[in-house]
Design an enzyme around this catalytic site. Sequence first.
Site, PDB file in Angstrom:
ATOM      1  N   LYS A  98      56.328 -27.874  20.564  1.00  0.00           N
ATOM      2  CA  LYS A  98      56.248 -28.700  19.352  1.00  0.00           C
ATOM      3  C   LYS A  98      57.015 -29.990  19.624  1.00  0.00           C
ATOM      4  O   LYS A  98      58.141 -30.188  19.172  1.00  0.00           O
ATOM      5  CB  LYS A  98      56.815 -27.943  18.145  1.00  0.00           C
ATOM      6  CG  LYS A  98      56.336 -28.509  16.802  1.00  0.00           C
ATOM      7  CD  LYS A  98      56.660 -27.556  15.672  1.00  0.00           C
ATOM      8  CE  LYS A  98      56.267 -28.126  14.320  1.00  0.00           C
ATOM      9  NZ  LYS A  98      54.812 -28.231  14.140  1.00  0.00           N
ATOM     10  N   HIS A 154      61.929 -43.382  33.263  1.00  0.00           N
ATOM     11  CA  HIS A 154      61.109 -42.215  32.997  1.00  0.00           C
ATOM     12  C   HIS A 154      61.850 -40.908  33.287  1.00  0.00           C
ATOM     13  O   HIS A 154      61.722 -39.936  32.547  1.00  0.00           O
ATOM     14  CB  HIS A 154      59.817 -42.269  33.819  1.00  0.00           C
ATOM     15  CG  HIS A 154      58.777 -43.175  33.235  1.00  0.00           C
ATOM     16  ND1 HIS A 154      58.919 -44.538  33.194  1.00  0.00           N
ATOM     17  CD2 HIS A 154      57.579 -42.904  32.639  1.00  0.00           C
ATOM     18  CE1 HIS A 154      57.855 -45.080  32.618  1.00  0.00           C
ATOM     19  NE2 HIS A 154      57.025 -44.110  32.270  1.00  0.00           N
ATOM     20  N   LEU A 187      49.479 -24.439  19.511  1.00  0.00           N
ATOM     21  CA  LEU A 187      50.815 -24.145  19.005  1.00  0.00           C
ATOM     22  C   LEU A 187      50.764 -22.806  18.281  1.00  0.00           C
ATOM     23  O   LEU A 187      49.910 -22.595  17.409  1.00  0.00           O
ATOM     24  CB  LEU A 187      51.279 -25.240  18.051  1.00  0.00           C
ATOM     25  CG  LEU A 187      52.696 -25.045  17.480  1.00  0.00           C
ATOM     26  CD1 LEU A 187      53.740 -25.269  18.565  1.00  0.00           C
ATOM     27  CD2 LEU A 187      52.935 -25.979  16.307  1.00  0.00           C
ATOM     28  N   GLU A 233      42.318 -25.332  17.709  1.00  0.00           N
ATOM     29  CA  GLU A 233      43.155 -25.359  16.514  1.00  0.00           C
ATOM     30  C   GLU A 233      42.868 -26.658  15.776  1.00  0.00           C
ATOM     31  O   GLU A 233      42.012 -27.438  16.188  1.00  0.00           O
ATOM     32  CB  GLU A 233      44.641 -25.270  16.891  1.00  0.00           C
ATOM     33  CG  GLU A 233      45.124 -26.402  17.781  1.00  0.00           C
ATOM     34  CD  GLU A 233      46.584 -26.269  18.186  1.00  0.00           C
ATOM     35  OE1 GLU A 233      47.315 -25.478  17.563  1.00  0.00           O
ATOM     36  OE2 GLU A 233      47.006 -26.971  19.130  1.00  0.00           O
ATOM     37  N   ARG A 288      66.093 -47.333  29.487  1.00  0.00           N
ATOM     38  CA  ARG A 288      64.744 -46.831  29.695  1.00  0.00           C
ATOM     39  C   ARG A 288      64.423 -46.587  31.166  1.00  0.00           C
ATOM     40  O   ARG A 288      64.269 -47.507  31.964  1.00  0.00           O
ATOM     41  CB  ARG A 288      63.720 -47.802  29.104  1.00  0.00           C
ATOM     42  CG  ARG A 288      62.291 -47.262  29.111  1.00  0.00           C
ATOM     43  CD  ARG A 288      61.313 -48.279  28.541  1.00  0.00           C
ATOM     44  NE  ARG A 288      59.983 -47.713  28.397  1.00  0.00           N
ATOM     45  CZ  ARG A 288      59.102 -47.587  29.382  1.00  0.00           C
ATOM     46  NH1 ARG A 288      59.418 -48.020  30.601  1.00  0.00           N
ATOM     47  NH2 ARG A 288      57.913 -47.039  29.158  1.00  0.00           N
ATOM     48  N   ARG A 308      61.822 -21.269  17.336  1.00  0.00           N
ATOM     49  CA  ARG A 308      60.822 -22.061  18.046  1.00  0.00           C
ATOM     50  C   ARG A 308      61.362 -23.434  18.438  1.00  0.00           C
ATOM     51  O   ARG A 308      61.024 -23.959  19.507  1.00  0.00           O
ATOM     52  CB  ARG A 308      59.555 -22.207  17.201  1.00  0.00           C
ATOM     53  CG  ARG A 308      58.401 -22.855  17.952  1.00  0.00           C
ATOM     54  CD  ARG A 308      57.111 -22.835  17.162  1.00  0.00           C
ATOM     55  NE  ARG A 308      57.219 -23.615  15.927  1.00  0.00           N
ATOM     56  CZ  ARG A 308      56.216 -23.766  15.053  1.00  0.00           C
ATOM     57  NH1 ARG A 308      55.055 -23.180  15.282  1.00  0.00           N
ATOM     58  NH2 ARG A 308      56.387 -24.477  13.960  1.00  0.00           N
ATOM     59  N   TYR A 329      60.545 -31.081  17.472  1.00  0.00           N
ATOM     60  CA  TYR A 329      60.789 -31.112  16.033  1.00  0.00           C
ATOM     61  C   TYR A 329      60.318 -29.825  15.377  1.00  0.00           C
ATOM     62  O   TYR A 329      59.622 -29.000  15.990  1.00  0.00           O
ATOM     63  CB  TYR A 329      60.079 -32.301  15.391  1.00  0.00           C
ATOM     64  CG  TYR A 329      58.578 -32.113  15.224  1.00  0.00           C
ATOM     65  CD1 TYR A 329      58.041 -31.778  13.984  1.00  0.00           C
ATOM     66  CD2 TYR A 329      57.713 -32.259  16.299  1.00  0.00           C
ATOM     67  CE1 TYR A 329      56.674 -31.596  13.818  1.00  0.00           C
ATOM     68  CE2 TYR A 329      56.351 -32.084  16.143  1.00  0.00           C
ATOM     69  CZ  TYR A 329      55.835 -31.745  14.901  1.00  0.00           C
ATOM     70  OH  TYR A 329      54.482 -31.556  14.756  1.00  0.00           O
TER      71      TYR A 329
END
Length: 283
Positions: free
Chosen positions: A145, A100, A201, A177, A98, A50, A31
């Site tokens: 991210k 993995h 990040l 951070e 579903r 990014r 995101y």
Amino acid sequence: MIYFMNGQFTDQEGCTISIDDRGYYFGDGVYEVVKVYNGELYTAEEHFNRLVESAEKVKMVLPYSKEELIGIASELVKANQIETGHIYIQATRGVSPRTHQFPEIPVTPVVTAYAINNPRPLKNIEEGVRVKIVDDVRWLRCDIKSLNLLGNVLAKQEAFEAGCAEALFVRDGIVMEGSSSNVFGIKNGTVYTHPATNLILNGITRRVVMKLCEELAIPFVEKEFTPIEALSMDEFFLTSTTAEITPIVSIDGHPIGNGQPGTVTKQLQEAFARQIPVPVKAN
């Protein structure tokens, strides 16, 4: 309110997420948050670069180019009449039963986005905030991210319950951070921050601060430092897309410097404000 979902601009009723979306099951997605000032996207190129990089790191092929994504964000700003606010955009690996491992049958990533008005946090910018040290128990790919933010959420909640605005992550005795920000210390006029490794990040506002320091001839050093060294800093501040440059006036209850926003931090704040897009005056 107008949203974007899988190629269409729609209202909230048109935004339906499948229970088989891998973002819902696994946080399997990435995101970005892009700031809007005076109706204009701020550092859009950097943010969407990014986003593309994060997608590549998790082996996801986005269905839109960077230019198309910027166009989508710009249309959302216009459609929702955003003056000062932000765009939130995310892409999940897609809808699939579903398992993995990645879907055996290729699926198209699900891209959603919205734009909201969100004023600048002027009180925090002017007065500063308090932070709390929290052990960094997140995974080792904090440079991505991704939607996997539970560690950040738990840390932020711990800080919130302690009456603080942010958590300050410490891993193996090193300040990393914030839970949703980058952090910087200032000692004898030099700005220090953790190097841009896989453990943090590389924030877009972080990069802006680096550039501003260069323009203002403020020494800037990417170097690890400890919590004890953090407490001895003359000034401290955090950065993020929505927090901009926010002074940190205390860490774990210990005042930084004189417990007030410092002169170098204010200098950077003023330089940051000068390069924010200004309203276009009608002729």
